[in-house]
Design a protein around this motif. Sequence first.
Motif, PDB file in Angstrom:
ATOM      1  N   ARG A 512       1.013  -1.165  -0.217  1.00  0.00           N
ATOM      2  CA  ARG A 512      -0.113  -0.099   0.061  1.00  0.00           C
ATOM      3  C   ARG A 512       1.006   1.207   0.006  1.00  0.00           C
ATOM      4  O   ARG A 512       0.540   2.155  -0.711  1.00  0.00           O
ATOM      5  CB  ARG A 512      -0.848  -0.001   1.178  1.00  0.00           C
ATOM      6  N   LYS A 513       2.068   1.353   0.594  1.00  0.00           N
ATOM      7  CA  LYS A 513       2.846   2.239   0.696  1.00  0.00           C
ATOM      8  C   LYS A 513       3.506   2.773  -0.424  1.00  0.00           C
ATOM      9  O   LYS A 513       3.267   3.981  -0.965  1.00  0.00           O
ATOM     10  CB  LYS A 513       4.002   1.852   1.765  1.00  0.00           C
ATOM     11  N   TYR A 514       3.675   1.646  -1.421  1.00  0.00           N
ATOM     12  CA  TYR A 514       4.422   2.076  -2.783  1.00  0.00           C
ATOM     13  C   TYR A 514       3.445   2.473  -3.651  1.00  0.00           C
ATOM     14  O   TYR A 514       3.429   3.118  -4.743  1.00  0.00           O
ATOM     15  CB  TYR A 514       5.388   0.851  -3.134  1.00  0.00           C
ATOM     16  N   PHE A 515       2.080   1.726  -3.520  1.00  0.00           N
ATOM     17  CA  PHE A 515       1.122   2.070  -4.396  1.00  0.00           C
ATOM     18  C   PHE A 515       0.684   3.618  -4.212  1.00  0.00           C
ATOM     19  O   PHE A 515       0.127   4.369  -5.247  1.00  0.00           O
ATOM     20  CB  PHE A 515      -0.245   1.207  -4.217  1.00  0.00           C
ATOM     21  N   GLN A 516       0.554   3.865  -2.982  1.00  0.00           N
ATOM     22  CA  GLN A 516       0.274   5.315  -2.759  1.00  0.00           C
ATOM     23  C   GLN A 516       1.253   6.259  -3.156  1.00  0.00           C
ATOM     24  O   GLN A 516       0.901   7.335  -3.746  1.00  0.00           O
ATOM     25  CB  GLN A 516       0.201   5.560  -1.180  1.00  0.00           C
ATOM     26  N   LYS A 517       2.494   5.902  -3.114  1.00  0.00           N
ATOM     27  CA  LYS A 517       3.541   6.822  -3.692  1.00  0.00           C
ATOM     28  C   LYS A 517       3.537   6.946  -5.210  1.00  0.00           C
ATOM     29  O   LYS A 517       3.471   8.085  -5.701  1.00  0.00           O
ATOM     30  CB  LYS A 517       4.887   6.011  -3.389  1.00  0.00           C
ATOM     31  N   LYS A 520       0.372   9.181  -5.849  1.00  0.00           N
ATOM     32  CA  LYS A 520       0.645  10.611  -5.656  1.00  0.00           C
ATOM     33  C   LYS A 520       1.163  11.004  -6.849  1.00  0.00           C
ATOM     34  O   LYS A 520       0.938  12.423  -7.428  1.00  0.00           O
ATOM     35  CB  LYS A 520       1.263  10.947  -4.426  1.00  0.00           C
ATOM     36  N   MET A 521       2.263  10.471  -7.399  1.00  0.00           N
ATOM     37  CA  MET A 521       3.021  10.997  -8.564  1.00  0.00           C
ATOM     38  C   MET A 521       2.180  11.039  -9.763  1.00  0.00           C
ATOM     39  O   MET A 521       2.398  12.066 -10.317  1.00  0.00           O
ATOM     40  CB  MET A 521       4.439  10.139  -8.633  1.00  0.00           C
ATOM     41  N   LYS A 522       1.449   9.913  -9.918  1.00  0.00           N
ATOM     42  CA  LYS A 522       0.535  10.054 -11.148  1.00  0.00           C
ATOM     43  C   LYS A 522      -0.596  11.458 -11.196  1.00  0.00           C
ATOM     44  O   LYS A 522      -0.887  11.846 -12.227  1.00  0.00           O
ATOM     45  CB  LYS A 522      -0.118   8.690 -11.536  1.00  0.00           C
ATOM     46  N   GLN A 523      -1.064  11.542  -9.980  1.00  0.00           N
ATOM     47  CA  GLN A 523      -1.868  12.660  -9.774  1.00  0.00           C
ATOM     48  C   GLN A 523      -1.227  13.759 -10.160  1.00  0.00           C
ATOM     49  O   GLN A 523      -1.826  14.596 -10.798  1.00  0.00           O
ATOM     50  CB  GLN A 523      -2.682  12.648  -8.380  1.00  0.00           C
ATOM     51  N   GLU A 524      -0.052  13.974  -9.784  1.00  0.00           N
ATOM     52  CA  GLU A 524       0.788  15.210  -9.831  1.00  0.00           C
ATOM     53  C   GLU A 524       0.879  15.346 -11.166  1.00  0.00           C
ATOM     54  O   GLU A 524       1.182  16.683 -11.861  1.00  0.00           O
ATOM     55  CB  GLU A 524       2.018  15.227  -9.020  1.00  0.00           C
ATOM     56  N   THR A 529      -5.183   7.887 -16.669  1.00  0.00           N
ATOM     57  CA  THR A 529      -5.111   6.480 -16.851  1.00  0.00           C
ATOM     58  C   THR A 529      -4.388   5.606 -15.744  1.00  0.00           C
ATOM     59  O   THR A 529      -4.722   4.750 -15.182  1.00  0.00           O
ATOM     60  CB  THR A 529      -5.068   6.057 -17.947  1.00  0.00           C
ATOM     61  N   GLY A 530      -3.080   6.201 -15.743  1.00  0.00           N
ATOM     62  CA  GLY A 530      -2.251   5.528 -14.672  1.00  0.00           C
ATOM     63  C   GLY A 530      -2.828   5.734 -13.317  1.00  0.00           C
ATOM     64  O   GLY A 530      -2.562   4.614 -12.638  1.00  0.00           O
ATOM     65  N   SER A 531      -3.467   6.678 -12.959  1.00  0.00           N
ATOM     66  CA  SER A 531      -3.882   6.861 -11.567  1.00  0.00           C
ATOM     67  C   SER A 531      -4.970   5.844 -11.356  1.00  0.00           C
ATOM     68  O   SER A 531      -5.123   5.105 -10.304  1.00  0.00           O
ATOM     69  CB  SER A 531      -4.646   8.315 -11.284  1.00  0.00           C
ATOM     70  N   GLY A 532      -5.723   5.395 -12.257  1.00  0.00           N
ATOM     71  CA  GLY A 532      -6.886   4.524 -12.290  1.00  0.00           C
ATOM     72  C   GLY A 532      -6.329   3.099 -12.030  1.00  0.00           C
ATOM     73  O   GLY A 532      -6.818   2.322 -11.269  1.00  0.00           O
ATOM     74  N   VAL A 533      -5.126   2.705 -12.877  1.00  0.00           N
ATOM     75  CA  VAL A 533      -4.332   1.498 -12.693  1.00  0.00           C
ATOM     76  C   VAL A 533      -3.970   1.237 -11.213  1.00  0.00           C
ATOM     77  O   VAL A 533      -4.164   0.201 -10.796  1.00  0.00           O
ATOM     78  CB  VAL A 533      -3.246   1.539 -13.616  1.00  0.00           C
ATOM     79  N   ASP A 557     -13.811   3.964  -8.532  1.00  0.00           N
ATOM     80  CA  ASP A 557     -13.211   5.361  -8.687  1.00  0.00           C
ATOM     81  C   ASP A 557     -12.228   4.921 -10.296  1.00  0.00           C
ATOM     82  O   ASP A 557     -12.416   5.821 -11.070  1.00  0.00           O
ATOM     83  CB  ASP A 557     -12.183   5.975  -7.830  1.00  0.00           C
ATOM     84  N   ALA A 558     -11.625   3.728 -10.122  1.00  0.00           N
ATOM     85  CA  ALA A 558     -10.767   3.230 -11.351  1.00  0.00           C
ATOM     86  C   ALA A 558     -11.565   2.905 -12.581  1.00  0.00           C
ATOM     87  O   ALA A 558     -11.165   3.509 -13.555  1.00  0.00           O
ATOM     88  CB  ALA A 558     -10.002   2.088 -10.661  1.00  0.00           C
ATOM     89  N   VAL A 559     -12.695   2.382 -12.432  1.00  0.00           N
ATOM     90  CA  VAL A 559     -13.673   2.153 -13.261  1.00  0.00           C
ATOM     91  C   VAL A 559     -14.158   3.364 -13.812  1.00  0.00           C
ATOM     92  O   VAL A 559     -14.388   3.506 -15.200  1.00  0.00           O
ATOM     93  CB  VAL A 559     -14.694   1.178 -12.794  1.00  0.00           C
ATOM     94  N   LYS A 560     -14.492   4.257 -13.128  1.00  0.00           N
ATOM     95  CA  LYS A 560     -15.067   5.606 -13.853  1.00  0.00           C
ATOM     96  C   LYS A 560     -13.803   6.249 -14.665  1.00  0.00           C
ATOM     97  O   LYS A 560     -14.131   6.736 -15.721  1.00  0.00           O
ATOM     98  CB  LYS A 560     -15.159   6.786 -12.569  1.00  0.00           C
ATOM     99  N   ILE A 561     -12.638   6.134 -14.065  1.00  0.00           N
ATOM    100  CA  ILE A 561     -11.561   6.782 -15.313  1.00  0.00           C
ATOM    101  C   ILE A 561     -11.372   5.793 -16.404  1.00  0.00           C
ATOM    102  O   ILE A 561     -11.235   6.386 -17.554  1.00  0.00           O
ATOM    103  CB  ILE A 561     -10.191   6.516 -14.431  1.00  0.00           C
ATOM    104  N   PHE A 562     -11.442   4.297 -16.295  1.00  0.00           N
ATOM    105  CA  PHE A 562     -11.436   3.451 -17.611  1.00  0.00           C
ATOM    106  C   PHE A 562     -12.368   3.668 -18.473  1.00  0.00           C
ATOM    107  O   PHE A 562     -12.414   3.647 -19.645  1.00  0.00           O
ATOM    108  CB  PHE A 562     -11.396   2.040 -17.007  1.00  0.00           C
TER     109      PHE A 562
END
Length: 588
Positions: A512-517, A520-524, A529-533, A557-562
């Motif tokens: 979870r720690k690395y997924f959150q990292k 956060k970067m993908k949102q920035e 699409t990457g955020s959804g993944v 939330d991911a499905v909405k993006i996809f």
Amino acid sequence: MTKKEILKIFCNIGISKAPQMNTEKEHRKNFSEILCNSVKFCGLFCLTYLVFSQSVIAGLTQKKTISVAMFENITGNKEYDWIGTGFAETVTTKLVNVKSIIVVERLKLLDVLKEQKLQLSGLVDENTAIKVGKLIAAQYIVVGSFQKSGVELKVVARIVNVETARAEKSVTVEGKFSDIFELQRKLTLELAGIIETPVSEEEKTEIAKPPARNFAAYEWFAKGKMYYYEKFQSDEAIASYKKAIKIDKDYADAYFELGNAFENKGFYGEAYESYKNALLLYEIKNNRLNMGKTLQNIGIIFYTQGNYDKAMEYYNKSIAIIEKLENYSEMAKIYNNIWLIKYNRGDYKSALEDCNKAIEINEKYANNREISVGYCNIGSLYDTLGNYDKAMEFCNKAIEISRKIGYQRGLASAYNLAGNIHYSRENYDKAFERFGKSLEINEKLGSELSIVENYINLGAVYYANKKYVKAIDCYDKALKIGKKFSNKLNIARIYNNIGLVYFADGDYTSARKYFQKSFKMKQELGDTTGSGVVMSNISLVFEAEKDYNSAVKYLEDAVKIFEKTEYYMLEKSLKKLDDLRKKQHEKN
């Protein structure tokens, strides 16, 4: 395990692709250099090979291809090195105005020199110039020298005919250093004359336009190009471009190159603003070609961030301009970028139609380097569709042609593709061997971005073999190199992969720690699409912890993006969401 997400790993205009790891069953594989080029194929699709009009083909055949390589500083004072860069860049740009000439971008030339471990100065040797000319599919190579003495400047240019393997006559222009723009104009017309290319009055008018309004601004701009393309010092290049803009706030080319430098460092916000300024100034000047190039680069930024709709919007604007200019090399680049978007969306037939448009154009250049990566393109497509025999057939063609012409970067890419194909077949020993060969070549070339991809791929093999410590070690190596380039997108991808390794090893906290990292970067970056993944991966963690409420929320939330981006994992994600909702209902 064959689905992929596309990623630009080096860009001036073109794009490369690499896959995206989504779930624990779809661990990432990467293609370090996939562009499109000339190859007909059959099987899997009933496609009509697109044919351009005879007038277009005739136009391509009649054009002469030239590369302006370098002007050696023979003054003995390195302070004047920028003059040689400025002359080569400006004459290249002026020659682009002549419709009967195809100008090989200096970026391609410099890339070949780096790959062959040659210096620009090495092109003074006629045999070396001929060898490089063949690699970049140029009929003529321009090499020369300059000497500054007091207020005087003397420039000598020599044209090497690659096809006949002999030097054409030399030409000399000389005058006041302060009249450098006029000397560049004269040299451009002299070169066109030597290769017997007609120049219209309209083209002469364009050639006569000075490259800058202010000499001091031009000096800083030329220094920026020297730092960036020849010395590989991006920070110094950025500083130089900024100084040029400070002197002349309407310097469109400086804004464009500043955007390019920012983009390749992963500073997409700054790149976008620079490109916008360049585009506005090009529109004011009615510089249609550079408008088209700038629109394409803006599209690439949106593409890199996963905003395919905006990327297509800018690509379409670009191609509308470029087609009217009949600039076929730029058209091919845009088609390459468009087909990659469609490929990423799973629209393979339409993607290949666009790919074939680029194929027929590039085929007329007889550019074996591009043919090699074109074979890799087709191979990667068959790999995606599960036709591994066909994929390997095209991969082997890429290996064969790359070996024949000594194209080491292409050979590394082909080995990387071979590794992906073996990985898809779950033949991990062969995959590891091929990825290792690719890494070995890239290390010799010093291609650090490709080395990052190699380590990611090797990590994927270790992951598949459940050797998690070694997988993490590979990702750490990739991360260490990747951070040098400040490329947040690549770093975000690696964080996501590390998260999946920890997830597979049952360490959900670290996962979870690395997924959150990564998230956060993908949102920035605005990578929708990457955020959804990554959100779908976080959902997996919550599911494993039996926190179905959180798992459902993240996957919804991911499905909405996809749905919005038409991502290929939509259908699978919807089925997964139904399963999670059932588990959520049962628990509640």
